[in-house]
Structure formats: structure tokens, C-alpha cells
Design an enzyme around this catalytic site. Sequence first.
Site, PDB file in Angstrom:
ATOM      1  N   TRP A   1       0.821  -1.213   0.000  1.00  0.00           N
ATOM      2  CA  TRP A   1       0.000   0.000   0.000  1.00  0.00           C
ATOM      3  C   TRP A   1       0.851   1.257   0.000  1.00  0.00           C
ATOM      4  CZ3 TRP A   1      -4.331  -0.586  -2.082  1.00  0.00           C
ATOM      5  CH2 TRP A   1      -5.094  -1.752  -1.879  1.00  0.00           C
TER       6      TRP A   1
ATOM      7  N   ASP B   1      -1.628   6.651   6.366  1.00  0.00           N
ATOM      8  CA  ASP B   1      -2.658   5.744   5.854  1.00  0.00           C
ATOM      9  C   ASP B   1      -2.944   4.758   6.985  1.00  0.00           C
ATOM     10  OD1 ASP B   1      -4.220   3.833   4.694  1.00  0.00           O
ATOM     11  OD2 ASP B   1      -2.812   3.324   3.085  1.00  0.00           O
TER      12      ASP B   1
ATOM     13  N   LYS C   1     -12.244  -1.688   6.617  1.00  0.00           N
ATOM     14  CA  LYS C   1     -11.371  -2.587   7.365  1.00  0.00           C
ATOM     15  C   LYS C   1     -11.833  -2.667   8.821  1.00  0.00           C
ATOM     16  CE  LYS C   1      -8.897  -2.918   3.655  1.00  0.00           C
ATOM     17  NZ  LYS C   1      -7.808  -2.064   3.243  1.00  0.00           N
TER      18      LYS C   1
HETATM   19  C1  LIG Z   1      -7.233  -1.633   1.896  1.00  0.00           C
HETATM   20  C2  LIG Z   1      -6.180  -0.618   2.019  1.00  0.00           C
HETATM   21  C3  LIG Z   1      -6.083   0.457   1.118  1.00  0.00           C
HETATM   22  C4  LIG Z   1      -6.975   0.602  -0.094  1.00  0.00           C
HETATM   23  O1  LIG Z   1      -8.246   0.820   0.269  1.00  0.00           O
HETATM   24  P1  LIG Z   1      -9.438   1.053  -0.789  1.00  0.00           P
HETATM   25  O2  LIG Z   1     -10.499   1.545   0.123  1.00  0.00           O
HETATM   26  O3  LIG Z   1      -9.730  -0.295  -1.396  1.00  0.00           O
HETATM   27  O4  LIG Z   1      -9.007   2.037  -1.783  1.00  0.00           O
HETATM   28  C5  LIG Z   1      -5.107   1.399   1.325  1.00  0.00           C
HETATM   29  N1  LIG Z   1      -4.256   1.294   2.355  1.00  0.00           N
HETATM   30  C6  LIG Z   1      -4.304   0.269   3.238  1.00  0.00           C
HETATM   31  C7  LIG Z   1      -3.323   0.211   4.363  1.00  0.00           C
HETATM   32  C8  LIG Z   1      -5.272  -0.718   3.097  1.00  0.00           C
HETATM   33  O5  LIG Z   1      -5.332  -1.728   3.973  1.00  0.00           O
END
Ligand SMILES: *Cc1c(COP(=O)(O)O)cnc(C)c1O
Length: 367
Positions: free
Chosen positions: A101, A171, A195
Site C-alpha cells: 500500500w 494511511d 477494514k
Molecule cells: C485496503 C487498504 C487500502 C486501499 O483501500 P481502498 O479503500 O480499497 O481504496 C489502502 N491502504 C491500506 C493500508 C489498506 O489496507
Amino acid sequence: MTTYNFAAGPAVMPKPVIDQIQAELPSFQGSGMSIMEISHRSALFDQVISDAEADLRELMGIPANYRVLFFQGGGTLQFTAAPLNLATKHHHIGLLDSGHWASRAADEARRVGTKVDILGTAADNHFTALPTLDQPVDQALDYVHLTTNNTIEGTAYTMLPQTGHVPLVADMSSNFLGQQYQVTDFGMIFAGAQKNLGPAGLTIVIVRDDLIGQAQNLPSMLDYQLFADKRSMFNTPPVFAIYAAGLVLKWLKAQGGLAAMEQRNRDKAALLYDFLDQSKLFTSHVKPADRSLMNMPFVTGKPALDAQVIAGATDRGLLNLKGHRLVGGMRASLYNAMPKAGVQALVDYLADFEATHAKEELTDVSN
Ligand SMILES: *Cc1c(COP(=O)(O)O)cnc(C)c1O
């Protein structure tokens, strides 16, 4: 059969929240309309979004000089929006390369003309540990991007890297509200909801107000200042997702807030890691000090055997344990809504599998 969902995302939500959604889906607060049918300009929804923001502020201790924004477009859109809104002085950011990511974030920042310096990488050890800063951070960077929890690789930051006056942009998609961080340690935090917060379709952005409003002529849907001014209702927000996330926030408060939740997550994680560390069949390759509380990849070392483990687990109602295609093996995601009983059921199953497998191996050898 009781089922437990170990998916990395979209992921398990609290059972009481699902029950409440079911109960009030036909008529929201006696309105005769479903939450999916009401106007985002109605007083009913105004209360929903105001409560969600207030509860999030209370849970995370978000100071008044930070704005809370409700976006769509997932975590991925923030890989674009963050540099467009915050990298306005030098168009130059730093990034810690902690895995998939983080590298996606670097790619997207470059696509909008931002220079990205990799300040440290964990590539050498296949991302089984966190990267550290190679040298003191250049104070002319607009910000440093950090992935607090690496969903695929199973690492997470507890101690943050020191970046001096350069703001950290985190993030936090996969450990948002699962592990406590001090909001003031960051210039910005973002997290896709699916998540650890609620259904897909909602992304939370928490940003310090002095960092926004400096970008010119941004597309409206990417403009943090505009979203802040319009209380995230410049256009139709994801009404249902905000409502459901709001219920999860109320559930979190009723559980005792983030300190209590983190403690529960530490207990759950220890149950699985302790099992893996004494097991002769299953291994976690992640450096113990850098291990995630949320996502635990593990392997037997033999892909065919991993497939047997996953199939047997599914038969027992232990769902979605297949590892990410980039790392293979198994992955258990133990988000806030995963009860300890689910982790215990997983560990019991893995122990049974190991014992049966050891007997089979003995029989093979003696034949
Ligand atoms: C799942 C995830 C993303 C991407 O998320 P989307 O909502 O599918 O764009 C980005 N960063 C991390 C750490 C993730 O776990």
C-alpha cells in the site's frame, strides 16, 4: 454453525450493529423511510453525520484545529488527494516503503507530478519488518507518508519515525480505531472504512486545518477545504455507509473506547502469535517487535498444505483465511469486531490440524 469472518476487508462488523441495522432498515427513527431513502439534507441525516463526527472526535481525542471529512473513493483516492492538497509548496514528499500500500501511494503521488523520495525501505527483508529512516528527514519535504498498519505484510508502527517539522500523513486504513495513536503526531490521517469501521464506500480524512486551503483549482471532489467548508456535503455523501459507521462508533464507545479496544486487540493478537511461535508446523515470518495487532499472515511452508488448512477451516466456519496473493499462505484479520472466541476457535482448529498432521507424518515414516 457459528461462523467467524477473518477477511482483511470488507471485514467483520459488530453483531449488535448488524442487528440494529436490520431492525431499523425499513423505517429510520419512525420516519416511514429507510436510511437509504432519506435526503442527505434532512434533519434526520444531519443528526447522523453530526453524531458520527462528534463520536469520532471523542474516541480519538481529535482537537478542534483538525477537520474531519467524509469522503468516497476508498483509501486509494487519498493517495491522489493527499499530495494534491498538501504537497503544494515543494511538490515533494517522503515515504517509508513498508509494502504494497505504501508503494501504491508513491505511484499515485507521482502520477500527479509529486516528487517522491523513498526515505527507507523494508524490501531487503521482504517487508517482514518495518523500514526505518535512512537519514534525518529533509525539512523541505511537504510531508512524509506512512502506512501505520501494513494489511498484507502484517506489520504495524507503534513508535513513529521522527520527522522534525515535516508533517506525517498516515494511511491508517487497516488499524484505524484498533490501536491508539495521538492525532497531534500527524498532519493528516486517512482510513477507508471497510477494514475496521464499517461498510465500504466511506473514507475518513482527519486533517490539520492550517495544512489545507493552499491548493489552487483542485477538482471539487478532491478539495479538502471545500469538503471542510461544506461539512462533507458538497455533493451527496454515502448516507448509508456514514450511518453504519456511526453505529460502530457508538458501539466502540459502549465497549469502553479505544484504550479498552486496544487492550482487547492485544489479548487477541497474543493468543494467535503465542500459538504460532510455539507451533512446529505454522510460522509467522514477521519480526515480533513490528507485528500488527490486526492482520497476521502465517504459513506452513508448503502451499498444498496451506490449501488444506484453509479448506478445513472453512468447513468449521472459520472463513476467509486465505492469504493475500502477494504473500500466500494464510492471513487472519482480527479487527475490533472479531470476538476473542473467534480467535480461540481459530487457535483450537490450528492446534487440531497440527496434531493430526503430525500423526499422519509419523505413519508415513513408519510405513
Ligand atoms: C485496503 C487498504 C487500502 C486501499 O483501500 P481502498 O479503500 O480499497 O481504496 C489502502 N491502504 C491500506 C493500508 C489498506 O489496507
